[in-house]
Design an enzyme around this catalytic site. Structure first.
Site, PDB file in Angstrom:
ATOM      1  N   ASP A 349       0.806  -1.216   0.000  1.00  0.00           N
ATOM      2  CA  ASP A 349       0.000   0.000   0.000  1.00  0.00           C
ATOM      3  C   ASP A 349       0.841   1.270   0.000  1.00  0.00           C
ATOM      4  OD1 ASP A 349      -2.353  -1.516   0.117  1.00  0.00           O
ATOM      5  OD2 ASP A 349      -2.134  -1.761   2.261  1.00  0.00           O
ATOM      6  N   THR A 350       0.409   2.240  -0.797  1.00  0.00           N
ATOM      7  CA  THR A 350       1.159   3.472  -1.021  1.00  0.00           C
ATOM      8  C   THR A 350       0.201   4.535  -1.544  1.00  0.00           C
ATOM      9  OG1 THR A 350       3.118   2.182  -1.654  1.00  0.00           O
ATOM     10  CG2 THR A 350       3.099   4.464  -2.340  1.00  0.00           C
TER      11      THR A 350
END
Length: 528
Positions: A349-350
């Site tokens: 996740d980013t």
């Protein structure tokens, strides 16, 4: 051209500025800054701070960031490495003596020193024009007064419930009434609002020294971490010279290692040797070549990539067209590689955002906790969720990416920026952990070889080779899937869809900025 008989998004066009982020509140915050006279750096900081509140599983001030910046739309590209280092007391052999072969992503040993806040402050000090407190105000407001949880955020949050329950403080904050918020529920983070207010008033020192740093250190050492106040106080992000490679007359810029941007450049170097424009964008032929180029480039990453000081193979070699030609010669256009190692790849996740202002200052900005809610460890007094970036270190003493004191791990998050003939043309990025080089090597040919606009380029269905297994999105045509299977690829459905991304392209001939935002997320592009 978009087919209006089907659901989709149109590209967004602006004259004086454009923004693209993964959340509408962040896009609005950035556009408000631009319209009030702030520049692209100001807008990017307002946007990323907002994202650290409203997408708490994706990013946070306990994480890292990287930035590429092109002043005035020129050919000069400036890099900022805001990735954290392992604590000074880190001891690889001590972990190996415990029988560990890898670093658990929920362990305090996975927590490197957060680099984002120092990087934001350095970027603002050098290039910002608005008061720092003004830029953090929207984020502080959402943290204190609350924000409705959007659809993609709610979906991801729900899948991280078990992880959050492993940390009492994290569960209390992020699982109100024992469950993840539903779409449309209001969520607040008052301790984070207090910390952001301290930073707004006191800058980086308010985060890396004093009460906030002491509370963060205490939260980690209570779980067995070896972090010390000196690790926080002494942290400095680093201005770096970007690495680059040409692709069909365009110069593609990335952050140098410890960043994995070199992997995307290697993939593009390999793909440049094929006439992709002669192949349909969603054809099995084009997709097969992308898969094989990715397998070769990722194998290189897993063998060699580490922090720049630890590289054992010259970076110029990995970026060279000669190396790409050697790799290209290994590809059979009609058959998948018969022996494929497990590349150990995953998605994570980013958030990524890009901004262009009226002076064509262009910011490409990425900020991350790595895995969902990072390590899952929360400092309750500060509201800071710690990243899990240290899980990328190897515990193999012979590997260049081995754990060591004050060392940065190999890093997946990678902003991209493209120039041509000495002028900035594209700010772009594609999120998704290990997936990101695949995303870059998918998006840029979509724009350059196939002439798609940023939105159509991001909409395009994706694949990700994790080794022998290839994840495919359900939107790929049946004939493409069949063609890949006939070439020997083992296909599985990607769940959820692969990554997310944003893109802005500068059209100087028409004086227009064209922006797109990935439909796989909640965000949007805006212009004015």
């Amino acid at each position: 051209m978009r087919d209006f008989d089907f659901p989709g998004r149109s590209a967004v066009h602006g004259l004086k500025g454009a923004v693209a982020t993964s959340h509408p509140y962040a896009s609005t915050a950035a556009l408000d800054v631009l319209r009030s006279g702030g520049n692209a750096v100001d807008a990017a900081i307002a946007a990323v701070a907002t994202l650290c509140v409203v997408e708490p599983h994706m990013t946070g001030i306990g994480g890292d960031c990287f930035v590429l910046y092109a002043p005035n739309g020129g050919g000069e590209v400036i890099g900022l490495n805001g990735s954290g280092r392992a604590p000074a007391a880190t001891d690889l052999e001590a972990l190996r003596a415990q029988g560990l072969e890898t670093i658990d992503k929920t362990s305090p040993h996975a927590v490197t020193i957060p680099g984002a806040i120092d990087a934001w402050c350095r970027l603002h000090q050098r290039y910002g024009s608005r008061d720092f407190a003004e830029l953090l105000a929207p984020a502080i407001g959402y943290a204190r007064d609350g924000y409705p949880v959007h659809a993609r955020v709610a979906n991801d949050w729900r899948g991280l419930t078990d992880k959050l329950r492993r940390n009492e403080a994290a569960a209390a904050l992020f699982l109100p009434n024992g469950a993840a918020p539903r779409e449309g529920d209001l969520h607040r983070q008052p301790a984070l609002a207090d910390t952001l207010e301290r930073i707004a008033k006191g800058g980086r020192a308010a985060f890396y020294e004093g009460a906030v740093a002491e509370a963060m250190t205490a939260a980690l050492t209570a779980l067995g971490g070896v972090h010390a106040p000196e690790d926080f106080a002494g942290f400095e992000s680093e201005w770096v010279t970007p690495i680059s490679s040409s692709y069909r007359g365009y110069d593609v810029h990335q952050i140098p290692p410890n960043n994995q941007g070199v992997v995307a450049l290697a993939m593009l170097n390999i793909l440049e040797g094929y006439d992709l424009a002669a192949l349909a964008p969603l054809s099995p032929e084009r997709t097969h070549l992308e898969i094989e180029a990715g397998r070769l480039a990722y194998d290189m990453r897993n063998r060699y990539l580490a922090d720049l000081e630890a590289l054992e193979v010259p970076l110029d070699r990995l970026l060279s067209k000669d190396w790409a030609a050697e790799m290209r010669a290994k590809i059979d256009p009609e058959r998948a590689f018969p022996e494929i190692p497990d590349l150990g790849l995953t998605t994570s996740d980013t958030v990524y955002l890009t901004v262009v202002d009226r002076d064509l200052n262009t910011v490409s900005f990425i900020n991350s906790l790595f895995h969902g809610f990072g390590s899952g460890i929360l400092s309750p007094e500060t509201g800071v969720v710690f990243q899990s970036r240290g899980a990328s270190f190897r515990l193999d003493p012979a590997h260049p990416n081995r754990l060591a004191p004050n060392k940065r791990p190999m890093h997946t998050i990678m902003p991209g920026l493209v120039t041509r003939n000495g002028r900035t043309e594209i700010g772009y990025g594609v999120m998704g952990g290990d997936y990101q080089p695949f995303g870059h090597a998918r998006l840029l040919p979509n724009l350059i070889d196939y002439g798609l606009d940023p939105q159509a380029g991001l909409d395009c269905p994706r694949v990700f080779a994790l080794g022998k297994r290839v994840e495919v999105e359900k939107s790929l045509p049946a004939e493409t899937l069949l063609g890949l299977q006939q070439r020997g690829h083992s296909l599985t459905l990607a769940e959820p869809a692969l990554g997310g991304g944003q893109c802005i392209r500068i059209d100087r001939d028409r004086g227009v900025l064209t922006a797109g935002s990935d439909p796989r997320k909640d965000g949007c592009a805006l212009g004015y």
